[in-house]
Design a protein around this motif. Sequence first.
Motif, PDB file in Angstrom:
ATOM      1  N   LEU A   1      -3.951  -0.390   7.605  1.00 20.47           N
ATOM      2  CA  LEU A   1      -3.443  -1.249   6.529  1.00 20.47           C
ATOM      3  C   LEU A   1      -2.176  -1.989   6.928  1.00 20.47           C
ATOM      4  O   LEU A   1      -1.897  -3.072   6.392  1.00 20.47           O
ATOM      5  CB  LEU A   1      -3.181  -0.399   5.271  1.00 20.47           C
ATOM      6  CG  LEU A   1      -4.426   0.144   4.581  1.00 20.47           C
ATOM      7  CD1 LEU A   1      -4.023   1.065   3.420  1.00 20.47           C
ATOM      8  CD2 LEU A   1      -5.288  -1.002   4.050  1.00 20.47           C
ATOM      9  N   ALA A   2      -1.419  -1.433   7.868  1.00 16.20           N
ATOM     10  CA  ALA A   2      -0.163  -2.071   8.290  1.00 16.20           C
ATOM     11  C   ALA A   2      -0.410  -3.447   8.896  1.00 16.20           C
ATOM     12  O   ALA A   2       0.499  -4.280   8.961  1.00 16.20           O
ATOM     13  CB  ALA A   2       0.571  -1.174   9.283  1.00 16.20           C
TER      14      ALA A   2
ATOM     15  N   ALA B   1      -2.979   4.272   7.190  1.00 17.02           N
ATOM     16  CA  ALA B   1      -1.726   3.506   7.166  1.00 17.02           C
ATOM     17  C   ALA B   1      -1.644   2.554   8.353  1.00 17.02           C
ATOM     18  O   ALA B   1      -1.219   1.395   8.213  1.00 17.02           O
ATOM     19  CB  ALA B   1      -0.529   4.455   7.172  1.00 17.02           C
TER      20      ALA B   1
ATOM     21  N   ALA C   1       0.829  12.490   5.159  1.00 22.26           N
ATOM     22  CA  ALA C   1       1.020  12.019   6.540  1.00 22.26           C
ATOM     23  C   ALA C   1       0.332  12.937   7.538  1.00 22.26           C
ATOM     24  O   ALA C   1       0.915  13.347   8.538  1.00 22.26           O
ATOM     25  CB  ALA C   1       2.509  11.885   6.855  1.00 22.26           C
TER      26      ALA C   1
ATOM     27  N   TYR D   1       0.844  -1.203   0.000  1.00 23.82           N
ATOM     28  CA  TYR D   1       0.000   0.000   0.000  1.00 23.82           C
ATOM     29  C   TYR D   1       0.875   1.248   0.000  1.00 23.82           C
ATOM     30  O   TYR D   1       1.903   1.278   0.667  1.00 23.82           O
ATOM     31  CB  TYR D   1      -0.887   0.035   1.251  1.00 23.82           C
ATOM     32  CG  TYR D   1      -1.696  -1.214   1.458  1.00 23.82           C
ATOM     33  CD1 TYR D   1      -2.876  -1.429   0.762  1.00 23.82           C
ATOM     34  CD2 TYR D   1      -1.270  -2.194   2.357  1.00 23.82           C
ATOM     35  CE1 TYR D   1      -3.617  -2.584   0.948  1.00 23.82           C
ATOM     36  CE2 TYR D   1      -2.007  -3.356   2.551  1.00 23.82           C
ATOM     37  CZ  TYR D   1      -3.178  -3.546   1.844  1.00 23.82           C
ATOM     38  OH  TYR D   1      -3.896  -4.687   2.033  1.00 23.82           O
ATOM     39  N   ILE D   2       0.425   2.259  -0.734  1.00 25.44           N
ATOM     40  CA  ILE D   2       1.081   3.569  -0.716  1.00 25.44           C
ATOM     41  C   ILE D   2       0.037   4.612  -0.321  1.00 25.44           C
ATOM     42  O   ILE D   2      -1.024   4.706  -0.951  1.00 25.44           O
ATOM     43  CB  ILE D   2       1.699   3.926  -2.084  1.00 25.44           C
ATOM     44  CG1 ILE D   2       2.769   2.897  -2.456  1.00 25.44           C
ATOM     45  CG2 ILE D   2       2.289   5.337  -2.051  1.00 25.44           C
ATOM     46  CD1 ILE D   2       3.357   3.093  -3.838  1.00 25.44           C
ATOM     47  N   ILE D   3       0.344   5.377   0.714  1.00 25.57           N
ATOM     48  CA  ILE D   3      -0.540   6.435   1.192  1.00 25.57           C
ATOM     49  C   ILE D   3       0.121   7.772   0.888  1.00 25.57           C
ATOM     50  O   ILE D   3       1.299   7.965   1.218  1.00 25.57           O
ATOM     51  CB  ILE D   3      -0.747   6.338   2.729  1.00 25.57           C
ATOM     52  CG1 ILE D   3      -1.238   4.944   3.127  1.00 25.57           C
ATOM     53  CG2 ILE D   3      -1.676   7.440   3.219  1.00 25.57           C
ATOM     54  CD1 ILE D   3      -2.636   4.627   2.733  1.00 25.57           C
TER      55      ILE D   3
ATOM     56  N   VAL E   1       4.240   5.542   3.400  1.00 23.61           N
ATOM     57  CA  VAL E   1       3.566   6.837   3.497  1.00 23.61           C
ATOM     58  C   VAL E   1       4.473   7.894   2.878  1.00 23.61           C
ATOM     59  O   VAL E   1       5.638   8.009   3.257  1.00 23.61           O
ATOM     60  CB  VAL E   1       3.252   7.209   4.963  1.00 23.61           C
ATOM     61  CG1 VAL E   1       2.574   8.579   5.034  1.00 23.61           C
ATOM     62  CG2 VAL E   1       2.372   6.142   5.614  1.00 23.61           C
TER      63      VAL E   1
ATOM     64  N   GLY F   1      -4.242  10.157   6.577  1.00 26.59           N
ATOM     65  CA  GLY F   1      -3.329   9.214   5.932  1.00 26.59           C
ATOM     66  C   GLY F   1      -2.685   8.251   6.923  1.00 26.59           C
ATOM     67  O   GLY F   1      -2.578   7.049   6.670  1.00 26.59           O
ATOM     68  N   LEU F   2      -2.284   8.786   8.067  1.00 27.28           N
ATOM     69  CA  LEU F   2      -1.610   7.928   9.049  1.00 27.28           C
ATOM     70  C   LEU F   2      -2.585   6.951   9.704  1.00 27.28           C
ATOM     71  O   LEU F   2      -2.199   5.826  10.056  1.00 27.28           O
ATOM     72  CB  LEU F   2      -0.917   8.794  10.109  1.00 27.28           C
ATOM     73  CG  LEU F   2       0.283   9.585   9.578  1.00 27.28           C
ATOM     74  CD1 LEU F   2       0.904  10.440  10.680  1.00 27.28           C
ATOM     75  CD2 LEU F   2       1.337   8.667   8.966  1.00 27.28           C
TER      76      LEU F   2
ATOM     77  N   VAL G   1       3.353  -0.882   4.311  1.00 25.68           N
ATOM     78  CA  VAL G   1       2.765   0.388   3.875  1.00 25.68           C
ATOM     79  C   VAL G   1       3.869   1.422   3.713  1.00 25.68           C
ATOM     80  O   VAL G   1       4.750   1.537   4.564  1.00 25.68           O
ATOM     81  CB  VAL G   1       1.760   0.915   4.923  1.00 25.68           C
ATOM     82  CG1 VAL G   1       1.141   2.232   4.460  1.00 25.68           C
ATOM     83  CG2 VAL G   1       0.671  -0.115   5.202  1.00 25.68           C
TER      84      VAL G   1
END
Length: 81
Positions: A22-23, A19, A11, A6-8, A30, A15-16, A28
């Motif tokens: 998803l982690a 993240a 931050a 995953y790419i977010i 960020v 987003g965090l 992930v």
Amino acid sequence: MKSFDYIIVGAGIAGLSVAAELAQRGPVLVIEREAHPGFHATGRSAALYAETYGPPVIRALTIASRASMRRRRRGFRKPRC
Ligand SMILES: Cc1cc2nc3c(=O)[nH]c(=O)nc-3n(C[C@H](O)[C@H](O)[C@H](O)COP(=O)(O)OP(=O)(O)OC[C@H]3O[C@@H](n4cnc5c(N)ncnc54)[C@H](O)[C@@H]3O)c2cc1C
């Protein structure tokens, strides 16, 4: 080269938060354009939890986040006052 599932982009708290969720599923990455996380709106927040603040969609998101906010996770600590 390291790979990520995953790419977010961004931050801030949004987003965090994504993240962090998803982690639990995979690596992930960020990406943040500023020098450090929380530089913009997140860094200015008074960090109050208010279910009556904002338009309907914001209020719905705030209420939906209540259980997650109350859940204590490893690595997260209660703020000191
Ligand atoms: C003064 C003030 C007080 C507030 N008080 C409260 C409060 O008490 N309670 C509350 O619930 N809310 C409060 N809020 C609202 C809350 O701060 C915001 O809703 C929240 O921080 C938004 O988070 P965000 O992650 O969506 O945005 P941001 O925090 O703005 O994060 C977005 C990030 O994405 C990065 N970014 C954007 N585009 C790119 C790109 N192309 N490449 C790389 N990075 C990029 C930006 O640099 C930024 O770091 C307050 C807001 C303000 C301004």
